[in-house]
Design an enzyme around this catalytic site. Structure first.
Site, PDB file in Angstrom:
ATOM      1  N   GLY A   3     -46.672  15.018 -13.577  1.00  0.00           N
ATOM      2  CA  GLY A   3     -48.030  15.615 -14.039  1.00  0.00           C
ATOM      3  C   GLY A   3     -48.571  16.860 -12.961  1.00  0.00           C
ATOM      4  CB  SER A  37     -47.442  20.047 -17.115  1.00  0.00           C
ATOM      5  OG  SER A  37     -48.184  19.526 -17.390  1.00  0.00           O
ATOM      6  N   GLY A  84     -38.643  32.144  -9.509  1.00  0.00           N
ATOM      7  CA  GLY A  84     -37.236  32.256 -10.086  1.00  0.00           C
ATOM      8  C   GLY A  84     -36.955  30.989 -10.509  1.00  0.00           C
ATOM      9  CG  ASN A 115     -50.898  15.318  -9.594  1.00  0.00           C
ATOM     10  OD1 ASN A 115     -51.537  15.589  -9.042  1.00  0.00           O
ATOM     11  ND2 ASN A 115     -51.098  15.532 -10.563  1.00  0.00           N
ATOM     12  CE1 TYR A 158     -57.995   8.768 -12.809  1.00  0.00           C
ATOM     13  CE2 TYR A 158     -59.652   9.060 -10.852  1.00  0.00           C
ATOM     14  CZ  TYR A 158     -58.643   9.729 -11.081  1.00  0.00           C
ATOM     15  OH  TYR A 158     -58.288  10.770 -10.045  1.00  0.00           O
ATOM     16  CB  ALA A 159     -62.179   2.818  -9.889  1.00  0.00           C
ATOM     17  CB  ALA A 160     -58.583  -0.842 -10.902  1.00  0.00           C
ATOM     18  CE  LYS A 178     -56.058   8.965  -9.601  1.00  0.00           C
ATOM     19  NZ  LYS A 178     -54.613   9.324  -8.924  1.00  0.00           N
ATOM     20  CB  ILE A 212     -60.390  18.838  -8.251  1.00  0.00           C
ATOM     21  CG1 ILE A 212     -61.017  18.098  -6.586  1.00  0.00           C
ATOM     22  CG2 ILE A 212     -59.912  20.186  -8.365  1.00  0.00           C
ATOM     23  CD1 ILE A 212     -60.925  18.632  -5.782  1.00  0.00           C
TER      24      ILE A 212
END
Length: 258
Positions: free
Chosen positions: A15, A17, A57, A94, A165-167, A169, A198
């Site tokens: 993840g 990008s 670079g 991530n 999502y909670a589960a 994480k 964030i």
């Protein structure tokens, strides 16, 4: 460790990008690592690669569009990284997906089983697949750093994120403990950074009702920045952090203090 030593080490960021992933890739490149990253949107991958290449670079950057739900594609990415450079010394898991309904959380009774599976496939199973790809090389060199990007939603009562999502994480914490129990003997550490709110694309506009409400709960008086998380990842990835293992580093401005 010197800049030259860092150049011999490869970091993989999933993840990578946008948001926290992009900030983490930038921080690792700035520290001298070679960075390989992927995301599922080709246009974002190209844009991020161009941005990072302009700063650092193109020779220390490798990127591809990969869907974490496609196990063969993930394995192919890691094989390409190893063929180009070396097996990764650092893995930052991530990539994450947090579905919403009309801009808000999905209530438990409204969770669609297919959507639930989709979230776990990306956020949790995807992390497992990446670990399976990275761990053999780490075992061989008897050194490695795995950093999971968890969430405040996996640490306490979720106020914004939905159940899937909670589960997912929360599940990363169990995966981290399993890696600690099986791979610490090989000099490999697994730690989790748990961000609070964030300011990224995933979080939406900073003046949204959800973000304003979150801001009212943060003692330090601001939303977090992607760079706040990147600095925490860089710390846990460093050789000097070799005695930190199985830890959760909460980066949330004081919103949650266990």
């Amino acid at each position: 460790m010197s800049h030259a030593d860092h150049q011999a080490q490869v970091a993989v960021v999933t993840g990578g990008s946008s948001g926290i992933g992009l900030a983490t890739a930038n921080a690792l490149l700035r520290a001298g690592y070679r960075v390989a990253f992927f995301s599922h949107q080709p246009d974002r991958v190209i844009a991020a690669s161009d941005t990072l290449s302009a700063r650092h670079g193109r020779g220390r950057i490798f990127s591809q569009a990969v869907d974490l739900r496609e196990v063969a594609a993930v394995r192919g990415f890691f094989a390409e990284v190893e063929a180009r450079w070396a097996p990764p010394a650092i893995l930052v898991c991530n990539a994450g997906y947090s579905p919403k309904r009309n801009g808000g959380r999905v209530r438990v009774e409204d969770v669609d089983p297919d959507e639930w599976q989709d979230v776990l496939s990306i956020n949790l199973t995807g992390a497992l697949v990446c670990c399976r790809c990275a761990l053999p090389g780490m075992v061989k060199r008897r050194s490695g750093r795995i950093v999971f990007i968890g969430s405040l939603a996996g640490r306490t009562i979720p106020r914004i994120a939905g159940a899937a999502y909670a589960a997912s994480k929360s599940g990363l914490l169990g995966l981290s403990r399993s890696i600690v129990s099986e791979y610490a003997q090989f000099g490999i550490t697994a730690n989790t950074v748990a961000p609070g709110r964030i300011a990224t694309d995933m979080a939406g506009p900073t003046d949204s009702p959800a973000n304003r409400e979150a801001l009212s709960r943060i003692p330090i008086g601001r939303l977090g920045h992607a760079e706040d998380i990147a600095r925490a990842v860089l710390f846990l990835a460093a050789p000097q952090a070799d005695f930190i293992n199985g830890a959760v580093l909460d980066v949330n401005g004081g919103e949650f203090t266990p």
